[in-house]
Structures are given as structure tokens and as C-alpha cells.
Design a protein around this motif. Sequence first.
Motif, PDB file in Angstrom:
ATOM      1  N   LEU A  60     -50.763 -30.245 -39.002  1.00  0.00           N
ATOM      2  CA  LEU A  60     -49.858 -29.955 -38.265  1.00  0.00           C
ATOM      3  C   LEU A  60     -50.055 -28.776 -37.383  1.00  0.00           C
ATOM      4  O   LEU A  60     -49.597 -28.861 -36.170  1.00  0.00           O
ATOM      5  CB  LEU A  60     -48.432 -29.520 -39.003  1.00  0.00           C
ATOM      6  N   LEU A  61     -51.065 -27.970 -37.794  1.00  0.00           N
ATOM      7  CA  LEU A  61     -51.463 -26.968 -36.950  1.00  0.00           C
ATOM      8  C   LEU A  61     -52.675 -27.234 -35.972  1.00  0.00           C
ATOM      9  O   LEU A  61     -53.006 -26.188 -35.171  1.00  0.00           O
ATOM     10  CB  LEU A  61     -52.082 -25.727 -37.544  1.00  0.00           C
ATOM     11  N   LEU A  62     -53.353 -28.447 -36.200  1.00  0.00           N
ATOM     12  CA  LEU A  62     -54.444 -28.834 -35.742  1.00  0.00           C
ATOM     13  C   LEU A  62     -54.412 -29.133 -34.038  1.00  0.00           C
ATOM     14  O   LEU A  62     -55.141 -28.505 -33.357  1.00  0.00           O
ATOM     15  CB  LEU A  62     -55.074 -30.107 -36.079  1.00  0.00           C
ATOM     16  N   VAL A  63     -53.372 -29.719 -33.619  1.00  0.00           N
ATOM     17  CA  VAL A  63     -53.355 -29.964 -32.046  1.00  0.00           C
ATOM     18  C   VAL A  63     -52.902 -28.382 -31.358  1.00  0.00           C
ATOM     19  O   VAL A  63     -53.666 -28.139 -30.470  1.00  0.00           O
ATOM     20  CB  VAL A  63     -51.903 -30.916 -31.924  1.00  0.00           C
ATOM     21  N   PRO A  64     -51.850 -27.384 -31.813  1.00  0.00           N
ATOM     22  CA  PRO A  64     -52.017 -26.388 -31.109  1.00  0.00           C
ATOM     23  C   PRO A  64     -53.099 -25.387 -31.121  1.00  0.00           C
ATOM     24  O   PRO A  64     -53.410 -24.687 -30.247  1.00  0.00           O
ATOM     25  CB  PRO A  64     -50.908 -25.670 -31.755  1.00  0.00           C
ATOM     26  N   LEU A  65     -53.708 -25.567 -32.396  1.00  0.00           N
ATOM     27  CA  LEU A  65     -55.091 -24.974 -32.449  1.00  0.00           C
ATOM     28  C   LEU A  65     -56.145 -25.413 -31.433  1.00  0.00           C
ATOM     29  O   LEU A  65     -56.729 -24.662 -30.866  1.00  0.00           O
ATOM     30  CB  LEU A  65     -55.667 -24.937 -33.865  1.00  0.00           C
ATOM     31  N   VAL A  66     -56.305 -26.643 -31.292  1.00  0.00           N
ATOM     32  CA  VAL A  66     -57.251 -27.218 -30.171  1.00  0.00           C
ATOM     33  C   VAL A  66     -56.937 -26.957 -28.762  1.00  0.00           C
ATOM     34  O   VAL A  66     -57.559 -26.654 -28.053  1.00  0.00           O
ATOM     35  CB  VAL A  66     -57.481 -28.886 -30.467  1.00  0.00           C
ATOM     36  N   LEU A  67     -55.469 -26.982 -28.562  1.00  0.00           N
ATOM     37  CA  LEU A  67     -55.110 -26.483 -27.556  1.00  0.00           C
ATOM     38  C   LEU A  67     -55.518 -25.005 -27.104  1.00  0.00           C
ATOM     39  O   LEU A  67     -55.684 -24.948 -25.851  1.00  0.00           O
ATOM     40  CB  LEU A  67     -53.475 -26.692 -27.285  1.00  0.00           C
ATOM     41  N   LEU A  68     -55.244 -23.919 -28.092  1.00  0.00           N
ATOM     42  CA  LEU A  68     -55.677 -22.707 -27.652  1.00  0.00           C
ATOM     43  C   LEU A  68     -57.354 -22.718 -27.584  1.00  0.00           C
ATOM     44  O   LEU A  68     -57.515 -21.674 -26.723  1.00  0.00           O
ATOM     45  CB  LEU A  68     -55.531 -22.070 -29.055  1.00  0.00           C
ATOM     46  N   PHE A  72     -58.736 -21.218 -24.041  1.00  0.00           N
ATOM     47  CA  PHE A  72     -59.783 -20.008 -24.320  1.00  0.00           C
ATOM     48  C   PHE A  72     -61.179 -20.500 -24.795  1.00  0.00           C
ATOM     49  O   PHE A  72     -61.261 -20.199 -25.970  1.00  0.00           O
ATOM     50  CB  PHE A  72     -58.963 -19.033 -24.807  1.00  0.00           C
ATOM     51  N   PRO A  73     -61.943 -20.955 -24.165  1.00  0.00           N
ATOM     52  CA  PRO A  73     -63.128 -21.641 -24.816  1.00  0.00           C
ATOM     53  C   PRO A  73     -64.150 -20.247 -25.005  1.00  0.00           C
ATOM     54  O   PRO A  73     -63.910 -19.344 -24.587  1.00  0.00           O
ATOM     55  CB  PRO A  73     -64.009 -22.300 -23.576  1.00  0.00           C
ATOM     56  N   VAL A  74     -65.041 -20.876 -25.980  1.00  0.00           N
ATOM     57  CA  VAL A  74     -65.683 -19.838 -26.830  1.00  0.00           C
ATOM     58  C   VAL A  74     -67.271 -19.909 -26.037  1.00  0.00           C
ATOM     59  O   VAL A  74     -67.958 -19.108 -26.766  1.00  0.00           O
ATOM     60  CB  VAL A  74     -65.680 -19.970 -28.244  1.00  0.00           C
ATOM     61  N   HIS A  75     -67.326 -20.614 -25.181  1.00  0.00           N
ATOM     62  CA  HIS A  75     -68.725 -20.863 -24.799  1.00  0.00           C
ATOM     63  C   HIS A  75     -68.709 -20.775 -23.286  1.00  0.00           C
ATOM     64  O   HIS A  75     -67.471 -20.639 -22.666  1.00  0.00           O
ATOM     65  CB  HIS A  75     -69.234 -22.342 -24.973  1.00  0.00           C
ATOM     66  N   GLY A  76     -69.782 -20.041 -22.883  1.00  0.00           N
ATOM     67  CA  GLY A  76     -69.831 -19.899 -21.260  1.00  0.00           C
ATOM     68  C   GLY A  76     -70.238 -18.319 -21.048  1.00  0.00           C
ATOM     69  O   GLY A  76     -70.309 -17.661 -22.180  1.00  0.00           O
ATOM     70  N   ARG A  77     -70.397 -18.153 -19.948  1.00  0.00           N
ATOM     71  CA  ARG A  77     -70.677 -16.660 -19.470  1.00  0.00           C
ATOM     72  C   ARG A  77     -69.878 -15.628 -19.874  1.00  0.00           C
ATOM     73  O   ARG A  77     -69.873 -14.447 -20.131  1.00  0.00           O
ATOM     74  CB  ARG A  77     -71.276 -16.744 -18.188  1.00  0.00           C
ATOM     75  N   LYS A  78     -68.352 -16.050 -19.638  1.00  0.00           N
ATOM     76  CA  LYS A  78     -67.311 -15.109 -19.931  1.00  0.00           C
ATOM     77  C   LYS A  78     -66.496 -15.352 -21.119  1.00  0.00           C
ATOM     78  O   LYS A  78     -65.390 -15.033 -21.354  1.00  0.00           O
ATOM     79  CB  LYS A  78     -66.465 -15.218 -18.631  1.00  0.00           C
ATOM     80  N   ALA A  79     -67.284 -15.983 -22.174  1.00  0.00           N
ATOM     81  CA  ALA A  79     -66.574 -16.347 -23.321  1.00  0.00           C
ATOM     82  C   ALA A  79     -66.139 -15.053 -24.171  1.00  0.00           C
ATOM     83  O   ALA A  79     -65.162 -15.326 -24.825  1.00  0.00           O
ATOM     84  CB  ALA A  79     -67.595 -17.190 -24.148  1.00  0.00           C
ATOM     85  N   TYR A  80     -66.835 -13.958 -23.974  1.00  0.00           N
ATOM     86  CA  TYR A  80     -66.423 -12.854 -24.745  1.00  0.00           C
ATOM     87  C   TYR A  80     -64.810 -12.127 -24.434  1.00  0.00           C
ATOM     88  O   TYR A  80     -64.284 -11.534 -25.092  1.00  0.00           O
ATOM     89  CB  TYR A  80     -67.510 -11.689 -24.338  1.00  0.00           C
ATOM     90  N   LYS A  81     -64.493 -12.743 -23.060  1.00  0.00           N
ATOM     91  CA  LYS A  81     -63.289 -12.352 -22.617  1.00  0.00           C
ATOM     92  C   LYS A  81     -62.186 -13.060 -23.514  1.00  0.00           C
ATOM     93  O   LYS A  81     -61.080 -12.514 -23.384  1.00  0.00           O
ATOM     94  CB  LYS A  81     -63.090 -12.621 -21.043  1.00  0.00           C
ATOM     95  N   GLY A  89     -54.969 -15.536 -32.429  1.00  0.00           N
ATOM     96  CA  GLY A  89     -55.015 -17.008 -32.901  1.00  0.00           C
ATOM     97  C   GLY A  89     -55.269 -17.036 -34.308  1.00  0.00           C
ATOM     98  O   GLY A  89     -54.401 -17.884 -35.155  1.00  0.00           O
ATOM     99  N   VAL A  90     -56.391 -16.541 -35.012  1.00  0.00           N
ATOM    100  CA  VAL A  90     -56.789 -16.709 -36.280  1.00  0.00           C
ATOM    101  C   VAL A  90     -55.887 -16.098 -37.273  1.00  0.00           C
ATOM    102  O   VAL A  90     -55.268 -16.475 -38.471  1.00  0.00           O
ATOM    103  CB  VAL A  90     -58.063 -16.478 -36.600  1.00  0.00           C
ATOM    104  N   VAL A 141     -63.290 -24.458 -34.206  1.00  0.00           N
ATOM    105  CA  VAL A 141     -63.662 -23.693 -33.019  1.00  0.00           C
ATOM    106  C   VAL A 141     -65.134 -24.442 -32.811  1.00  0.00           C
ATOM    107  O   VAL A 141     -65.348 -25.046 -31.669  1.00  0.00           O
ATOM    108  CB  VAL A 141     -63.589 -22.515 -32.713  1.00  0.00           C
ATOM    109  N   VAL A 142     -66.038 -24.556 -33.672  1.00  0.00           N
ATOM    110  CA  VAL A 142     -67.140 -25.049 -33.394  1.00  0.00           C
ATOM    111  C   VAL A 142     -67.323 -26.478 -33.077  1.00  0.00           C
ATOM    112  O   VAL A 142     -67.739 -26.963 -32.208  1.00  0.00           O
ATOM    113  CB  VAL A 142     -68.296 -24.852 -34.803  1.00  0.00           C
ATOM    114  N   ALA A 143     -66.496 -27.258 -33.641  1.00  0.00           N
ATOM    115  CA  ALA A 143     -66.462 -28.703 -33.826  1.00  0.00           C
ATOM    116  C   ALA A 143     -65.897 -28.996 -32.107  1.00  0.00           C
ATOM    117  O   ALA A 143     -66.336 -29.643 -31.396  1.00  0.00           O
ATOM    118  CB  ALA A 143     -65.353 -29.308 -34.687  1.00  0.00           C
ATOM    119  N   VAL A 144     -64.759 -28.487 -31.687  1.00  0.00           N
ATOM    120  CA  VAL A 144     -64.074 -28.436 -30.356  1.00  0.00           C
ATOM    121  C   VAL A 144     -65.265 -28.118 -29.404  1.00  0.00           C
ATOM    122  O   VAL A 144     -65.390 -28.763 -28.245  1.00  0.00           O
ATOM    123  CB  VAL A 144     -62.912 -27.725 -30.342  1.00  0.00           C
TER     124      VAL A 144
END
Length: 268
Positions: A60-68, A72-81, A89-90, A141-144
Amino acid sequence: MSTRELIQAIRRHWRWGTLPLVGSALFVVYRYLDGVAGGSTEPLSRVAVKEFGGGTGTVLLLVPLVLLIVRFPVHGRKAYKNLPAHALGVVVYSFLHTSWNWAFRTGIYGLAGWGRYDYGHMPTRYLMEFPLDLMAYVIVVVAVSMIQRARATREREVQMVRLQEQLQRARLAQLQTQLRPHFLFNALNTVSSVMYQDVGRADGVLQALADILRKMVDQSERTVVPLSEELSLVDAMTQVMEARFGDRLRVKHDVEDGVLDWPVPPLL
């Protein structure tokens, strides 16, 4: 990835959402056998309710979790933001997941007539479940993120192929612009050289040249043409060249019938 693209991806890969339920089924077997080995008398049905409560909550929480995660991606140059968003979220995910476990088990126990379900001291339960929920959150997070990276890589590869195709077309167009004036210049020189010697041959050259120009106009809007059509153009060009060089020029085609319909780029 937009929300619409995400929804389409979920529709295509909805089966992945059943993994938490499959994991819950495996945990049911494990917990039950572990209880049997330890002398527990807890029925299999109650073990299943406890484990599937967590699995259904994850689904049930998977879809809103993926949307989050997409927002807010955790990869890229500005991921720390985006780290504060995931820290919050966690916590929210763990709170909702643990609350769902309590509500699900309490409801099933009541419907089944098993009495009141005791989940223990709730503040302690929230703290106890948090490490497991954190692990689940990190896995999602890692999978997405891996899926997003793979999709971005695939899009770059497709774009690179398109750019290469455009480059090849540009090179072919440049070659055509170089060949066309050169060929027309030679053809007109041929007409000029034979018109006072053999009017009939000069007329044949002009007819062949007209046929070539007509074919060139027909092919101007196409990037590929059948090989048979290109060979017909070559025959017309050969007729013009033979009028100029005579017996010094001989052209012979050695082409299998099965390839005459194959597409090739037009030369002129």
C-alpha cells in the motif's frame, strides 16, 4: 520521469509489487517452523496474519514511496539537497507501516473472534520496527534509482543512435550535392560533344538525362529507395556515359533477384 510516465511504468511492472507478499509468505513458513522447533503452539493462521500485515502495508505504501523517490532523487550532483526529504520520508513511512501492522492485526483478530490483539507498548514498537523499515526504505530507494539510471542510459543511447542517423543523412546529402552538379556538367558536355556528329545519339542522351532528372526528383524526399529503382537510375547514367566514352566503358550488373527490393540510400 513524470508522474504519468511513472503510472505507465507501474502498470507495466505491477508484478514487482507482489514481491512483499511473496516475502511475507516465506516469512510465514519461517516463523511457523521456527515456532514449531521451539515448542510454540501458535497456529499457522495467526502467524500468517502477523506477517501478511507487514506485506500488505508495504504494498500500500509502495506507490507513494516511489513517487517521493522520483520527486526527490538521490542521484545526481545536487542529490544531497534531497536528503532531508528522505529523512522525513523514512520516519513517516515507518510510522505508517507500523501503524498499519497494528490496525491490520487488530482488525483480523476481531473479525476472526480471536480476542484482543496485543501489540505491546506502541512507542517501543515504533522504535523496534524502525530499523527494519529503514532497510526496506533503502532497498526501494536503491531499486528505483537503478531503474531511473538504466532508463536515462537507454534514452541517451537512443538519442545517440538518432544523432548518428542524422549525421549519416547529412553526409549523404552533402555527397549528393557534390555529385549532382558534377554529373550534370559531364552529361551536358557529352550532349555538346555529340550533337554535331550524331543527332540521334544526342537525342538519346537528352532523353536519358531527362529520365535521370525525373528519378532524382522522385527520390528527393526519400532517405531510402529499393535497390531495383537505384539500378534503373544507374542504367540511365550509364547510357549517358556510354555516349561519351563509347566502347571504352562497359557496365555489367551482377545482382541476385532476392535483393532487388532491399532499401538502399539514393546516390543522387
